[in-house]
Design a protein around this motif. Structure first.
Motif: not given
Length: 256
Positions: A4, A8, A11-12, A37-42, A44-45
């Motif tokens: 995982k 991550s 993806r980052l 990417y979803s808005r929260p994921t993006l 965060r990155y």
């Protein structure tokens, strides 16, 4: 858990990979569409990368690469053995000829200049430091590709055959292989005006104890200055410089 984390990290990293010469600035909405990417994921990155200086942004504007990239570039120049070993030869060849001398690194399936020096009023190159170069056009790409082991070379040509065809090197994989034989025979590649009009390029592979080249040492010079026996003279000097840089890299590796 480790899988995982790796996922991550990839993806980052993908956020940074979308920044190219053709696209230097991205809004969050554009990044979400491009990366999926979803808005929260993006977000965060983006926060991670911005906090660490890899990205920067201004109010009501998109994201661009940040100052941490410049800081790491400085550290690269201070630590890269290719740059450190090649610097004396950049000086030597530019002192001998009115030219631009370049160190070009090969990574993945890209080639890009990591250091250069010029003894002309204007650098004779369309690809300054950090700008990826074409693989199939010009002496630099061929000086590297020609010396790849066949098990790596054949699939690479197959994947990029349309580029080799467009460059006029060959219409089939076998034709391209045949065209590269002369480069292996002489130990260096020569190209006239294929990348930069009016310029002749010379390039030879650099190794660091492995079977595949890691880089190329190159000289570009105005075509009207290259005539007769000077072609072989410059080619020989470039080949010799690449050989000595390779020896220095091998020596350092053994010391370490």
């Amino acid at each position: 858990m480790r899988e995982k984390a790796v996922n991550s990290l990839e993806r980052l990293q993908a956020v940074l990979d979308v920044f190219t010469e053709e696209r230097l600035e991205w809004t969050p909405e554009e990044l979400m569409e491009e990366l999926g990417y979803s808005r929260p994921t993006l977000y965060r990155y983006l926060k991670i990368l911005k906090d660490r200086g890899f990205l920067t942004s201004m109010p009501n504007m998109g994201f661009t690469l940040g100052p941490r990239v410049v800081e790491m570039d400085y550290l690269l120049r201070k630590s890269d053995r290719l740059i450190l070993s090649g610097a004396p030869y950049l000086q030597k060849l530019t002192a001998r000829y009115e030219c631009t001398a370049l160190l070009v690194r090969w990574y993945g399936e890209k080639i890009l200049c990591v250091d250069s020096l010029s003894s002309t009023h204007e650098a004779i190159s369309s690809y300054p430091r950090g700008r990826p170069m074409p693989l199939s056009r010009g002496a630099i790409g061929r000086s590297i590709v020609a010396f790849l082991p066949r098990r790596n070379l054949v699939p690479l040509i197959g994947r990029t055959l349309d580029e080799w065809q467009a460059a006029g090197v060959g219409d089939t994989v076998e034709a391209v292989l045949e065209a590269l034989k002369s480069v292996r025979k002489t130990g260096y590649a020569v190209a006239h005006g294929e990348v930069t009009p009016g310029v002749t390029g010379f390039a030879a592979p650099v190794f660091d104890a492995g079977q595949s080249p890691i880089a190329s040492f190159s000289v570009t010079i105005a075509r009207d200055r290259v005539h007769g026996s000077l072609v072989e003279e410059i080619g020989g000097d470039v080949r010799a410089a690449a050989g000595e840089i390779s020896a220095a890299l091998v020596s350092h590796r053994h010391r370490v």
